[in-house]
Structures are given as C-alpha cells and as structure tokens.
Write a protein that holds these residues in place. Structure first.
Motif, PDB file in Angstrom:
ATOM      1  N   LEU A  63      70.353 -70.734  49.803  1.00 31.80           N
ATOM      2  CA  LEU A  63      70.192 -71.945  50.616  1.00 31.80           C
ATOM      3  C   LEU A  63      71.214 -71.962  51.746  1.00 31.80           C
ATOM      4  N   LEU A  64      72.443 -71.568  51.456  1.00 31.59           N
ATOM      5  CA  LEU A  64      73.484 -71.512  52.483  1.00 31.59           C
ATOM      6  C   LEU A  64      73.143 -70.491  53.562  1.00 31.59           C
ATOM      7  N   VAL A  65      72.612 -69.343  53.189  1.00 30.05           N
ATOM      8  CA  VAL A  65      72.224 -68.314  54.159  1.00 30.05           C
ATOM      9  C   VAL A  65      71.086 -68.820  55.053  1.00 30.05           C
ATOM     10  N   ILE A  66      70.116 -69.482  54.458  1.00 30.29           N
ATOM     11  CA  ILE A  66      68.989 -70.004  55.243  1.00 30.29           C
ATOM     12  C   ILE A  66      69.461 -71.062  56.226  1.00 30.29           C
ATOM     13  N   ILE A  67      70.341 -71.967  55.787  1.00 30.06           N
ATOM     14  CA  ILE A  67      70.858 -73.009  56.680  1.00 30.06           C
ATOM     15  C   ILE A  67      71.665 -72.386  57.812  1.00 30.06           C
ATOM     16  N   THR A  68      72.481 -71.368  57.508  1.00 27.46           N
ATOM     17  CA  THR A  68      73.278 -70.704  58.544  1.00 27.46           C
ATOM     18  C   THR A  68      72.387 -70.006  59.565  1.00 27.46           C
ATOM     19  N   LEU A  69      71.383 -69.300  59.116  1.00 30.31           N
ATOM     20  CA  LEU A  69      70.467 -68.626  60.044  1.00 30.31           C
ATOM     21  C   LEU A  69      69.703 -69.630  60.900  1.00 30.31           C
ATOM     22  N   LEU A  70      69.303 -70.737  60.308  1.00 30.93           N
ATOM     23  CA  LEU A  70      68.607 -71.777  61.047  1.00 30.93           C
ATOM     24  C   LEU A  70      69.509 -72.368  62.122  1.00 30.93           C
ATOM     25  N   PHE A  71      70.768 -72.611  61.784  1.00 29.80           N
ATOM     26  CA  PHE A  71      71.715 -73.142  62.757  1.00 29.80           C
ATOM     27  C   PHE A  71      71.942 -72.163  63.906  1.00 29.80           C
ATOM     28  N   ILE A  72      72.107 -70.888  63.598  1.00 30.66           N
ATOM     29  CA  ILE A  72      72.342 -69.887  64.643  1.00 30.66           C
ATOM     30  C   ILE A  72      71.125 -69.769  65.555  1.00 30.66           C
ATOM     31  N   CYS A  73      69.938 -69.738  64.984  1.00 34.58           N
ATOM     32  CA  CYS A  73      68.716 -69.624  65.796  1.00 34.58           C
ATOM     33  C   CYS A  73      68.532 -70.848  66.688  1.00 34.58           C
ATOM     34  N   CYS A  74      68.749 -72.027  66.133  1.00 33.90           N
ATOM     35  CA  CYS A  74      68.607 -73.245  66.934  1.00 33.90           C
ATOM     36  C   CYS A  74      69.660 -73.304  68.031  1.00 33.90           C
ATOM     37  N   HIS A  75      70.861 -72.860  67.729  1.00 28.78           N
ATOM     38  CA  HIS A  75      71.920 -72.871  68.742  1.00 28.78           C
ATOM     39  C   HIS A  75      71.581 -71.930  69.896  1.00 28.78           C
TER      40      HIS A  75
END
Length: 97
Positions: A37-49
């Motif tokens: 879950l932490l990896v998915i949230i981090t990847l989502l944040f990086i992509c959105c940024h």
C-alpha cells in the motif's frame, strides 16, 4: 464471485489465526500488508506530481539566469592564469615580520 469471497475469507482467517498466536505475528502481518500500500501511494504521488506540476519548474531556467550565463561566457576566465606561480608570488606584498 464465490471464489473471490472465499479468497478474502481465507486471508481474514489467516490474519485472525496469526493474531491469536501473538503480537509479533500481528505486527509482521501489518507491515507485510502495509508495504504494498505504501509503494502504491508513493508511486501515485510521484506520477501526479510529474503530471500536474507547472512546466516552468521541470528544468527550464528563468530568463534572468540565462542572461547571466551569456555574460559569463563573454568574460575572461579569471581562475585560469597563463602566468607561472613564481611570477604571481613576486607581485604579492610581503608580510612584515
């Protein structure tokens, strides 16, 4: 649909069994289930940024910095000198002893 509910009920049974065995197993399960879950949230944040950041911040420099760099290219490089070090030492005033 029954296979999906059976899958999640078996996971839930495993979690309850490990929780009853001890607190260490509960903590390990929490970490193991939390890492993806932490990896998915981090990847989502990086992509959105990357997608939503303004284009000016991505690597383009303001025009003020570009003008300064052009001026620096026209000037002589003061750090590299053609004179030997001995001649440079003679130009310096000696310190009083």
């Amino acid at each position: 649909m029954e296979r999906i509910s059976a899958f999640f009920s078996s996971i839930w049974d495993t979690i309850l069994t490990k929780h009853e065995e001890g607190i260490y197993n509960t903590i390990c399960l929490g970490v193991l289930l939390g890492l993806p879950l932490l990896v998915i949230i981090t990847l989502l944040f990086i992509c959105c940024h990357c997608c939503w950041s303004p284009p000016g911040k991505r690597g383009q420099q303001p025009e003020k910095n570009k003008k300064k760099k052009k001026k620096k290219k026209d000037e002589e490089d003061l750090w590299i000198s053609a004179q030997p070090k001995l001649l440079q030492m003679e130009k310096r005033p000696s310190l009083p002893v």
